[in-house]
Design a protein around this motif. Structure first.
Motif, short mmCIF file in Angstrom:
data_model
loop_
_atom_site.label_atom_id
_atom_site.label_comp_id
_atom_site.label_asym_id
_atom_site.label_seq_id
_atom_site.Cartn_x
_atom_site.Cartn_y
_atom_site.Cartn_z
N PHE A 26 -31.94 24.63 26.05
CA PHE A 26 -31.56 24.45 24.40
C PHE A 26 -30.09 25.18 24.30
O PHE A 26 -29.65 25.97 24.99
CB PHE A 26 -32.52 24.71 23.52
N CYS A 27 -29.45 24.90 23.38
CA CYS A 27 -28.20 25.39 23.10
C CYS A 27 -28.17 26.62 21.84
O CYS A 27 -28.87 26.35 20.79
CB CYS A 27 -27.16 24.21 22.36
N VAL A 28 -27.91 27.69 22.62
CA VAL A 28 -28.21 28.94 21.58
C VAL A 28 -27.20 28.97 20.37
O VAL A 28 -27.90 29.75 19.38
CB VAL A 28 -27.92 30.31 22.39
N ILE A 29 -26.24 28.07 20.33
CA ILE A 29 -25.39 28.16 19.23
C ILE A 29 -26.17 27.35 17.99
O ILE A 29 -26.21 27.67 16.85
CB ILE A 29 -24.00 27.73 19.44
N CYS A 30 -26.62 26.04 18.15
CA CYS A 30 -27.14 25.37 17.13
C CYS A 30 -28.56 24.90 17.33
O CYS A 30 -29.40 24.71 16.19
CB CYS A 30 -26.36 23.91 17.28
N GLY A 31 -29.22 25.50 18.31
CA GLY A 31 -30.57 25.41 18.37
C GLY A 31 -31.20 24.02 18.72
O GLY A 31 -32.40 23.81 19.04
N GLN A 51 -25.62 11.04 20.76
CA GLN A 51 -25.12 11.07 22.24
C GLN A 51 -24.34 12.45 22.40
O GLN A 51 -24.37 13.02 23.32
CB GLN A 51 -24.27 10.08 22.57
N TRP A 52 -23.89 13.07 21.33
CA TRP A 52 -23.11 14.29 21.24
C TRP A 52 -24.34 15.48 21.89
O TRP A 52 -23.75 16.38 22.45
CB TRP A 52 -22.60 14.84 19.80
N LEU A 53 -25.53 15.15 21.70
CA LEU A 53 -26.45 16.32 22.27
C LEU A 53 -26.49 16.16 23.47
O LEU A 53 -27.07 17.22 24.41
CB LEU A 53 -28.00 15.86 21.70
N LEU A 129 -24.43 24.64 26.51
CA LEU A 129 -23.99 24.33 25.30
C LEU A 129 -23.49 23.17 25.07
O LEU A 129 -22.66 22.66 26.00
CB LEU A 129 -22.80 25.61 24.84
N HIS A 130 -23.73 22.49 23.64
CA HIS A 130 -23.00 21.40 23.31
C HIS A 130 -21.49 21.44 23.44
O HIS A 130 -21.04 22.46 22.75
CB HIS A 130 -23.50 20.82 22.03
N ALA A 131 -20.94 20.43 23.94
CA ALA A 131 -19.43 20.55 23.90
C ALA A 131 -18.89 20.86 22.50
O ALA A 131 -17.81 21.49 22.18
CB ALA A 131 -18.85 19.39 24.41
N ALA A 132 -19.20 20.01 21.39
CA ALA A 132 -18.85 20.11 19.92
C ALA A 132 -19.20 21.45 19.45
O ALA A 132 -18.46 22.11 18.70
CB ALA A 132 -19.73 19.02 19.40
N CYS A 133 -20.38 22.42 19.88
CA CYS A 133 -20.71 23.27 19.45
C CYS A 133 -19.49 24.42 19.94
O CYS A 133 -19.18 25.52 19.29
CB CYS A 133 -22.10 23.88 20.13
N ILE A 134 -19.21 24.22 21.06
CA ILE A 134 -17.98 25.15 21.77
C ILE A 134 -16.80 24.97 20.98
O ILE A 134 -16.17 25.95 20.64
CB ILE A 134 -17.94 24.76 23.48
#
Ligand code: ZN
Length: 392
Positions: A26-31, A51-53, A129-134
């Motif tokens: 999972f993405c540690v930034i957004c969960g 699709q961003w996920l 990590l999701h690219a959007a979260c980065i």
């Protein structure tokens, strides 16, 4: 901000998002997870809005990336980071029902497999990590750095990697619950004021009620922000019966106060918005000479200088269809209370109930962006406070 408490799993029930977290996928930034197949029962995982996920990267130190490589067949992964010692992969592939490893294309052909979020003594880890979260996190970091006085600037991506690794190492050395060692930002906690901090904290009822939707909305999607701000502005007409007492200067102007207005205006054009506000508050004379009128607040919102988590706001479009002042020569901003809108949009966490009525219809994408931004911003502030207390 209200206190956060950890959620307890209900009679052993766990969402698929929670299972993904415990497996380190999972993405540690957004969960959020990287694959929602079988996760969101009422929605199609192929829906374009999800699709961003699936758009993810691996981030960490170069040394850690090498240590987390499971199978490479002699292939070399392309490092998209231009920062020494930092590894940022090309788009990685992940399928919950397949191997459980993250796959990245090699420089020539074939795939390289990585594991992530596993700990090796003396080393850091690799974060999927999701690219959007980065992107959102790096913007928050850049803004945080810009507010430091005389602070040395570093690459946002390097700071993000270090921030995640520091918190990961700390959680691994202190966490009582082995299931939550990957929860770097208390994403499993539930606030009485703000509700679940991520999908990981959602109850079964909330899950069934579809409340995951806003957490699963692309934070980089800006399409609804302008319309939302327009609605907020429509509900914020300027008070034309403002009876505030006019300021009067009671002494002779000094230093900066003696500059011609045109020159002061020119100086302010080159100053950060926070400095203009500070200058405005310096004395009664400067309060009068540098009026922070409604056009000032609108322009500060437009270019992101006031609230960097809102970028490229099309204020011209926002004002275009709103009823304007009868006096045609006036700037359209003269009809609306942009200052009150700017104050409202400073919030990045929104209470579940009892919030300002203008915030009832916050778009999901904007809400999620604010949440992710606040998560990183709060972590940086916490880190600064810890450093400051250690140096005293
Ligand atoms: Zn994410």
């Amino acid at each position: 901000m209200g206190s956060f408490v950890s959620t307890q799993t209900e009679e052993g029930w766990k969402s698929d998002a929670r299972h993904a977290m415990e497996a380190g996928r999972f993405c540690v930034i957004c969960g959020g997870p990287f694959d929602i197949e079988g996760n969101v029962y009422t929605n199609d995982p192929k829906d374009p809005r999800f699709q961003w996920l699936y758009d993810l990267r691996l981030l960490g130190d170069v040394r850690d990336a090498n240590n987390h490589m499971i199978a490479s067949a002699g292939l070399i992964a392309t490092n998209q980071s231009e920062i020494p010692d930092i590894f940022l992969s090309e788009p990685a592939l992940f399928n919950e029902t397949a191997s459980g490893y993250f796959r990245v294309a090699g420089q020539t052909q074939g795939e390289i497999w990585f594991e992530a979020l596993s700990y090796g003594t003396g080393y850091g880890t690799l974060f999927p990590l999701h690219a959007a979260c980065i992107t959102t996190s790096c913007r928050a970091i850049e803004h945080h750095q810009s507010r430091r006085r005389n602070g040395k600037r570093n690459h946002a991506l390097a700071i993000l990697s270090r921030l995640l690794n520091t918190r990961f190492a700390k959680r691994n050395s202190h966490a009582d619950d082995s299931c939550e060692v990957n929860d770097l930002f208390s994403l499993c906690s539930y606030s009485p004021v703000y509700g679940p901090r991520s999908v990981l904290a959602m109850t079964r009822l909330e899950w069934w009620g579809g409340e995951y939707d806003r957490f699963y909305t692309d934070p980089s999607d800006e399409s609804g922000t302008a319309l939302f701000v327009q609605d907020v502005l429509r509900a914020s007409p300027l008070d034309t019966l403002d009876c505030s007492y006019p300021l009067r200067v009671t002494r002779q102007p000094e230093r900066l106060e003696r500059l011609p207005t045109e020159l002061l205006d020119e100086i302010c054009l080159y100053l950060p918005v926070q400095s203009v506000i500070a200058l405005h508050r310096t004395s009664k004379a400067l309060t009068i000479r540098i009026p922070l009128d409604t056009a000032f607040w609108r322009n500060s919102l437009r270019d992101g200088s006031l609230h960097p988590h809102i970028w490229d706001l099309d204020t011209k479009w926002i004002e275009h269809q709103l009823p304007q002042s009868d006096v045609l020569s006036l700037d359209p901003a003269a009809s609306w209370d942009w200052k009150s809108v700017a104050k409202l949009l400073a919030k990045k966490r929104f209470p579940v109930s009892g919030r300002d009525s203008r915030l009832v219809d916050v778009p999901n994408a904007f809400w999620n962006r604010c949440r992710i931004w606040a998560t990183i911003e709060e972590a940086l502030q916490e880190q600064d406070a810890a450093k400051s207390s250690m140096s005293q």
